[in-house]
Design a protein around this motif. Structure first.
Motif, PDB file in Angstrom:
ATOM      1  N   ASN A 147       0.926  -1.085  -0.047  1.00 41.13           N
ATOM      2  CA  ASN A 147       0.136  -0.123   0.048  1.00 41.13           C
ATOM      3  C   ASN A 147       0.851   1.361  -0.023  1.00 41.13           C
ATOM      4  O   ASN A 147       2.195   1.214   0.505  1.00 41.13           O
ATOM      5  CB  ASN A 147      -0.930   0.081   1.291  1.00 41.13           C
ATOM      6  N   CYS A 148       0.410   2.478  -0.602  1.00 33.44           N
ATOM      7  CA  CYS A 148       1.197   3.562  -0.436  1.00 33.44           C
ATOM      8  C   CYS A 148       1.496   3.804   0.991  1.00 33.44           C
ATOM      9  O   CYS A 148       0.799   3.835   2.013  1.00 33.44           O
ATOM     10  CB  CYS A 148       0.334   4.862  -1.224  1.00 33.44           C
ATOM     11  N   ARG A 149       2.661   4.878   1.357  1.00 31.54           N
ATOM     12  CA  ARG A 149       2.895   5.039   2.437  1.00 31.54           C
ATOM     13  C   ARG A 149       1.929   5.788   3.036  1.00 31.54           C
ATOM     14  O   ARG A 149       1.818   5.811   4.324  1.00 31.54           O
ATOM     15  CB  ARG A 149       4.510   5.745   2.257  1.00 31.54           C
ATOM     16  N   ALA A 150       1.491   7.176   2.271  1.00 33.46           N
ATOM     17  CA  ALA A 150       0.563   8.162   2.941  1.00 33.46           C
ATOM     18  C   ALA A 150      -0.865   7.646   2.514  1.00 33.46           C
ATOM     19  O   ALA A 150      -1.293   7.050   1.455  1.00 33.46           O
ATOM     20  CB  ALA A 150       0.910   9.650   2.342  1.00 33.46           C
ATOM     21  N   GLY A 151      -1.963   8.047   3.568  1.00 34.43           N
ATOM     22  CA  GLY A 151      -3.385   7.776   3.264  1.00 34.43           C
ATOM     23  C   GLY A 151      -3.878   7.290   4.610  1.00 34.43           C
ATOM     24  O   GLY A 151      -3.270   7.186   5.711  1.00 34.43           O
ATOM     25  N   VAL A 152      -5.377   7.248   4.644  1.00 42.28           N
ATOM     26  CA  VAL A 152      -5.814   6.572   5.761  1.00 42.28           C
ATOM     27  C   VAL A 152      -5.580   5.282   5.919  1.00 42.28           C
ATOM     28  O   VAL A 152      -4.961   4.601   5.202  1.00 42.28           O
ATOM     29  CB  VAL A 152      -7.238   6.757   5.736  1.00 42.28           C
ATOM     30  N   GLY A 153      -5.983   4.871   7.345  1.00 45.98           N
ATOM     31  CA  GLY A 153      -5.639   3.474   7.459  1.00 45.98           C
ATOM     32  C   GLY A 153      -6.302   2.652   6.732  1.00 45.98           C
ATOM     33  O   GLY A 153      -7.299   2.729   6.156  1.00 45.98           O
ATOM     34  N   THR A 154      -5.863   1.151   6.355  1.00 45.28           N
ATOM     35  CA  THR A 154      -6.301   0.114   5.759  1.00 45.28           C
ATOM     36  C   THR A 154      -6.410  -1.106   6.558  1.00 45.28           C
ATOM     37  O   THR A 154      -6.448  -0.981   7.778  1.00 45.28           O
ATOM     38  CB  THR A 154      -5.198  -0.420   4.564  1.00 45.28           C
ATOM     39  N   GLY A 155      -7.597  -1.901   5.744  1.00 40.42           N
ATOM     40  CA  GLY A 155      -7.803  -3.019   6.649  1.00 40.42           C
ATOM     41  C   GLY A 155      -7.771  -4.199   5.813  1.00 40.42           C
ATOM     42  O   GLY A 155      -7.834  -4.177   4.624  1.00 40.42           O
ATOM     43  N   ILE A 156      -7.603  -5.614   6.315  1.00 40.02           N
ATOM     44  CA  ILE A 156      -7.632  -6.703   5.741  1.00 40.02           C
ATOM     45  C   ILE A 156      -8.843  -7.100   5.804  1.00 40.02           C
ATOM     46  O   ILE A 156      -9.240  -7.689   7.022  1.00 40.02           O
ATOM     47  CB  ILE A 156      -6.464  -7.606   5.929  1.00 40.02           C
ATOM     48  N   LYS A 157      -9.717  -7.614   4.812  1.00 41.48           N
ATOM     49  CA  LYS A 157     -10.944  -8.197   4.858  1.00 41.48           C
ATOM     50  C   LYS A 157     -11.120  -9.531   4.508  1.00 41.48           C
ATOM     51  O   LYS A 157      -9.928 -10.054   4.375  1.00 41.48           O
ATOM     52  CB  LYS A 157     -11.851  -7.639   3.724  1.00 41.48           C
ATOM     53  N   CYS A 158     -11.957 -10.294   4.952  1.00 37.75           N
ATOM     54  CA  CYS A 158     -12.167 -11.678   4.883  1.00 37.75           C
ATOM     55  C   CYS A 158     -11.852 -12.379   3.546  1.00 37.75           C
ATOM     56  O   CYS A 158     -10.981 -13.027   3.629  1.00 37.75           O
ATOM     57  CB  CYS A 158     -13.812 -11.965   4.994  1.00 37.75           C
ATOM     58  N   PHE A 159     -12.036 -11.660   2.448  1.00 35.59           N
ATOM     59  CA  PHE A 159     -11.722 -12.358   1.175  1.00 35.59           C
ATOM     60  C   PHE A 159     -10.279 -12.242   0.709  1.00 35.59           C
ATOM     61  O   PHE A 159      -9.835 -12.525  -0.438  1.00 35.59           O
ATOM     62  CB  PHE A 159     -12.615 -11.811  -0.049  1.00 35.59           C
ATOM     63  N   HIS A 160      -9.514 -11.146   1.166  1.00 35.92           N
ATOM     64  CA  HIS A 160      -8.218 -10.951   0.872  1.00 35.92           C
ATOM     65  C   HIS A 160      -7.334 -11.988   0.979  1.00 35.92           C
ATOM     66  O   HIS A 160      -6.726 -12.149   0.192  1.00 35.92           O
ATOM     67  CB  HIS A 160      -7.603  -9.787   1.612  1.00 35.92           C
ATOM     68  N   LEU A 161      -7.389 -12.684   2.169  1.00 34.51           N
ATOM     69  CA  LEU A 161      -6.447 -13.763   2.416  1.00 34.51           C
ATOM     70  C   LEU A 161      -7.230 -15.111   2.542  1.00 34.51           C
ATOM     71  O   LEU A 161      -6.608 -16.120   2.894  1.00 34.51           O
ATOM     72  CB  LEU A 161      -5.637 -13.466   3.742  1.00 34.51           C
ATOM     73  N   THR A 186       7.767   9.870   6.038  1.00 33.70           N
ATOM     74  CA  THR A 186       8.635  10.960   5.893  1.00 33.70           C
ATOM     75  C   THR A 186       8.380  11.984   5.277  1.00 33.70           C
ATOM     76  O   THR A 186       7.839  11.876   4.070  1.00 33.70           O
ATOM     77  CB  THR A 186      10.192  10.404   5.719  1.00 33.70           C
ATOM     78  N   PHE A 187       8.705  13.326   5.624  1.00 35.42           N
ATOM     79  CA  PHE A 187       8.395  14.518   4.832  1.00 35.42           C
ATOM     80  C   PHE A 187       9.607  14.636   3.610  1.00 35.42           C
ATOM     81  O   PHE A 187      10.703  14.399   4.191  1.00 35.42           O
ATOM     82  CB  PHE A 187       8.445  15.698   5.813  1.00 35.42           C
ATOM     83  N   PRO A 188       9.212  15.150   2.439  1.00 34.26           N
ATOM     84  CA  PRO A 188       7.719  15.443   2.160  1.00 34.26           C
ATOM     85  C   PRO A 188       7.096  14.393   1.412  1.00 34.26           C
ATOM     86  O   PRO A 188       6.182  14.442   0.666  1.00 34.26           O
ATOM     87  CB  PRO A 188       8.020  16.496   1.336  1.00 34.26           C
ATOM     88  N   GLU A 189       7.408  13.139   1.382  1.00 38.52           N
ATOM     89  CA  GLU A 189       6.899  12.099   0.509  1.00 38.52           C
ATOM     90  C   GLU A 189       5.561  11.913   1.251  1.00 38.52           C
ATOM     91  O   GLU A 189       4.713  11.674   0.112  1.00 38.52           O
ATOM     92  CB  GLU A 189       7.717  10.625   0.907  1.00 38.52           C
ATOM     93  N   GLY A 190       5.066  12.034   2.082  1.00 38.10           N
ATOM     94  CA  GLY A 190       3.720  11.983   2.408  1.00 38.10           C
ATOM     95  C   GLY A 190       2.593  12.856   1.970  1.00 38.10           C
ATOM     96  O   GLY A 190       1.375  12.725   1.799  1.00 38.10           O
ATOM     97  N   ILE A 191       3.406  13.942   1.017  1.00 38.28           N
ATOM     98  CA  ILE A 191       2.447  15.050   0.929  1.00 38.28           C
ATOM     99  C   ILE A 191       2.553  15.091  -0.759  1.00 38.28           C
ATOM    100  O   ILE A 191       1.371  15.111  -1.342  1.00 38.28           O
ATOM    101  CB  ILE A 191       3.153  16.323   1.122  1.00 38.28           C
ATOM    102  N   ILE A 192       3.825  14.773  -1.214  1.00 40.28           N
ATOM    103  CA  ILE A 192       3.824  14.983  -2.691  1.00 40.28           C
ATOM    104  C   ILE A 192       3.775  13.526  -3.519  1.00 40.28           C
ATOM    105  O   ILE A 192       3.985  13.498  -4.792  1.00 40.28           O
ATOM    106  CB  ILE A 192       5.192  15.680  -3.226  1.00 40.28           C
TER     107      ILE A 192
END
Length: 856
Positions: free
Chosen positions: A279-293, A364-370
């Motif tokens: 997943n990308c470094r920046a963004g809202v939290g992710t979740g592993i759902k039932c069908f993923h694994l 790390t800054f500024p990766e999370g922004i750009i």
């Protein structure tokens, strides 16, 4: 005739070279090939020659006794069969980092024994490889990463590797539209394929279902850092012998790609799956759902790595449906929160290692922004798949309700790593059920109160517990009720000195019968109870360094295995006669080693017996030559201990009478002078006496703890009336300590026990960079607050030579009725700030105050 002479000369040089290396076996020596100097080493299979970084443009002629040759990081751009004569017995050849472009003829034709070839970091293409690999029938390891000869289209057709029948490890670039033809089916010994972009070039972007269909014998596949954005369903299911799959750090795949990645992996022999960083470094939290694994359920997977994915939760049923064979699970570097999925953890029956370290760390800054990273989105609904959900009743049916908290771990769990995970925990009455648990590492968190008691159900192994650096300020004597299996305990870097000082009966560690290593360094301990480790007879290593211990009286007679005590960076001046005898017994029994570095030892006549004892037992003291004396005895040197003690004995005998006479005379004079000064200048002398005492204490403390650190211990000395405690706790401490990172000296929290109130005030002012007074009407009426304010003003004038050492926070009840005369001098020079009545102005107020406090 000339040719025969040359052959005789070569044979003679080879014989001489072998004889030379046999006489220097096991040593690296210089050897010359023409004008080229290299490093040579004789080992069991022949001679190893290292000619890397020699600025070579051509390969020098070498004799056939060489079996290992390193020519990496030179400037060799062309190799030809006519000018290049490599040793025939060569087993390993490294030509990486040479910018090779041209191959004429077949310079490797005679290398039929070659087993390892490294061509990484050159500019070769498939046509070059066909020439080079034609006769390498014994080659097992091949590295062609980072070759820029092919950049698009088919990377390396199978014809390049047709004759490499012994090849087992292949490291190569990953290029878009790469296809592996049917000729790869003949490489029936190829077990390991590394296309990772960690080293080399990998930009696959898309993996179709047939990309690896012609690798039926492959066991290890590394596709990490390959910029893969999408994967066809079941792309890895046609590798029947696949055991280890790594597709980590392809950040645009997203968890939405997991169903395709894991589809039909039960048809393989998969043991290890790495999906770190998908997943990308920046963004809202992710979740592993039932069908993923869900497709992993019927595999024999033993290791699963899901680190660095912004993972926040597992949906109900995910952990329960992981394969029962799973032994290692890593979810480090994520954003995990608590949830219902914790109750499923115990269903992983064979789990041995669980790693959830480094949680909630932002990119790390500024990766999370750009960053332009865009991960794949979901195309299906979790509701379309059935997972057996966990319920509270299912998981808690065996919980003992008499305890506050019960933790059921997998029955085979051995190791838990949760260091630097920002865990906020207060240890209450707790039951831990983990019969095979060996290691618990919770260092660098916020487990700040250890009340307990903690009950550990019978374990079959010795345990290592690491709770260091947890900002703990309280440890209860009843914390470990059942610690008989604890072998190694590290609780260093916590503020638990006051509680350990009070434990005169040794209750805190009384259940640690199997303890061998104890680390309580950096805990602000001022004294140790002689019974602190009364039941730990198996103790081998004790670290109490970097504390404030001035007297050693720990009982160690029963510790027959004790081999090391670290007492460095304390305040020890000497050992009394009773403790010296106990230590002598330990020296004989267990060859005990003690470290007294950075303690200011007494080197005067009254400590002569201790110094002589130290000389007799100097073999049992680490780095004794570097020990130091307390101020005033600096002529005594531990580098020449015998000479220093002889001089001390002479001085003590010669000047005994003079010393007594001078001491009495000096005492009388000082008493008379002190009496006069007390009568005439009571307040000034009082301040001078306290300053003299504080200067000695501060100098002594600095020399003990850190001989080169002259900074103030606190940023701010906080002066306030008792009625303002709530204001200090709710507003001042969060704003200045937590948000601004300043260290405040707060009397209700930081005053040392045993010091008088006057000493505590003077010490606090002297060790603080600024003094901040919370001025209320109560404050102005308090005699002790008046004393703090006036002593701070005197400190400002006498020592600080600064006009902004004392700052005031004026509460509304004060400034609304006019400025009091007591603080008018500070008001006139703008050394104050008014606390606003409107809450909307509070942020600006604290921001301005922080700037004033940081202004030097």
């Amino acid at each position: 005739m000339a040719n025969s002479r040359i052959r005789i000369l070569i044979c003679f040089s080879v014989t001489m070279l072998i004889d030379f290396f046999q006489s220097n076996a096991g040593e690296t020596t210089s050897c010359w090939f023409g004008s080229v100097e290299c490093d040579c080493f004789l080992y069991e299979k022949g001679i190893r020659v290292n000619c890397s970084k020699r600025n070579l443009y051509v390969i020098p002629n070498m004799n056939d006794s060489i079996t290992w040759l390193d020519l990496s990081n030179n400037k060799i751009m062309t190799i030809t069969s006519k000018s290049t004569k490599l040793p025939e017995r060569l087993l390993s050849l490294d030509l990486s980092g040479n910018n090779l472009k041209t191959v004429n003829g077949n310079p490797f034709e005679h290398l039929t024994r070659l087993q390892s070839l490294n061509l990484e970091g050159n500019q070769l293409n498939c046509s070059n490889f066909e020439k080079l690999f034609r006769r390498l029938l014994s080659l097992e390891v091949l590295n062609i990463k980072g070759n820029s000869g092919n950049k698009t289209g088919i990377a390396f057709p199978g014809d390049c590797f047709t004759n490499l029948y012994s090849l087992s490890i292949l490291k190569m670039n990953g290029i878009p539209s790469t296809k592996f033809g049917k000729s790869f089916l003949h490489l029936n010994k190829l077990k390991f394929l590394d296309m990772s972009g960690t080293v080399g070039i990998c930009n696959l972007e898309y993996i179709d279902s047939q990309m690896f269909a012609n690798f039926p014998f492959l066991e290890v596949l590394d596709l990490s850092h390959c910029n893969v954005k999408d994967i066809d369903k079941g792309s890895f299911s046609n590798i029947p012998k696949l055991q280890h799959l790594n597709i980590s750090y392809n950040r645009q795949l997203g968890f939405a790609s997991l169903p395709n990645i894991t589809y039909n992996l039960n048809k393989t022999k998969l043991k290890s799956l790495s999906i770190n960083g998908v997943n990308c470094r920046a963004g809202v939290g992710t979740g592993i759902k039932c069908f993923h694994l869900l497709s992993l359920k019927d595999t024999n997977l033993t290791e699963l790595y899901i680190a660095s994915n912004r993972l926040e939760y597992f949906a109900p049923g995910v952990l329960r449906n992981l394969p029962k064979t799973l032994e290692i699970l890593s979810v480090a570097e994520n954003k995990l929160t608590t949830g219902l999925y914790y109750l499923e953890f115990s269903t992983l029956e064979n789990l041995r290692v669980y790693n959830l370290s480094f949680q909630k760390y932002p990119p790390t800054f500024p990766e999370g922004i750009i960053s332009d990273c865009r991960e794949k989105t979901e195309l299906c609904n979790d509701a379309d798949f059935s997972c057996q959900e966990v319920t509270k009743q299912q998981t808690s049916k065996n919980i003992d309700t008499s305890t506050n908290v019960t933790y059921f771990f997998p029955r085979n769990l051995e190791e838990i790593y949760a260091y630097s995970s920002r865990l906020y925990v207060q240890v209450r009455k707790t039951l831990i059920s983990a019969p095979n648990l060996r290691i618990v590492n919770l260092r660098n968190n916020f487990v700040n109160s250890w009340e307990g008691p903690v009950y550990i159900q019978p374990t079959n192994t010795r345990m290592t517990l690491d709770f260091s650096n947890n900002y703990c300020s309280h440890i209860s004597p009843s914390i470990l009720k059942d610690g008989g299996q604890v072998q190694n305990l590290n609780i260093s870097h916590n503020d638990i000195g006051q509680d350990l000082d009070k434990d005169v009966h040794g209750e805190t560690f009384k259940s640690l019968y199997s303890l061998e290593n104890l680390d309580i360094s950096f805990c602000k301990i001022s004294k140790l109870s002689n019974l602190l480790v009364k039941n730990s007879s198996m103790l081998k290593y004790l670290n109490v360094s970097n504390n404030q211990i001035s007297r050693w009286n720990l009982k160690i007679d029963h510790m027959t295995n004790l081999s090391s005590i670290d007492l460095s960076q304390n305040r020890i001046r000497s050992f009394d006669e009773k403790n010296r005898k106990h230590l002598e017994n330990a020296f004989r029994k267990s060859k005990l080693i003690i470290d007294l570095s950075d303690n200011l030892l007494g080197c005067s006549c009254d400590n002569e017996s201790f110094l002589k004892w130290l000389r007799i037992n100097k073999a049992n003291f680490v780095n004794i030559q570097q020990y130091q004396c307390s101020p005033g005895h600096m002529k005594f040197s531990f580098e020449n201990l015998d000479r220093s003690i002889s001089m001390l004995e002479k001085n003590c005998r010669s000047f005994l009478t003079w010393y007594l006479t001078g001491s009495v005379s000096l005492a009388v004079c000082i008493s008379m002078l002190t009496g006069v000064l007390l009568v005439r200048n009571r307040w000034k002398i009082r301040y001078i006496i306290y300053k003299a005492k504080l200067k000695f204490r501060v100098r002594d403390k600095l020399n003990v703890q850190n001989s080169i650190n002259l900074n103030y211990e606190y940023d701010v000395f906080l002066s306030y009336a008792g009625m303002e405690r709530n204001f200090v706790r709710r507003e001042v401490l969060p704003r200045l300590e937590i948000n601004a990172g300043l260290r405040l000296l707060v009397r209700d929290r930081d005053y040392l026990p045993g010091l008088s109130k006057v000493d505590s005030i003077m010490t606090g002012i002297h060790e603080s960079k600024k003094v901040l007074c919370v001025v209320s009407k109560r404050y102005l009426k308090s005699k002790w607050r008046d004393y703090e304010l006036n002593m701070a003003k005197v400190e400002e004038i006498k020592d600080r030579e600064s006009s902004d050492f004392v700052l005031l926070i004026l509460l509304p009840e004060v400034y609304n009725s006019g400025y009091p005369s007591k603080v008018m001098d500070l008001v006139k020079r703008d050394s104050f700030i008014e606390y606003p009545e409107e809450s909307c102005a509070h942020d600006d107020f604290w921001e301005k105050l922080v700037k004033m406090l940081r202004n030097d």
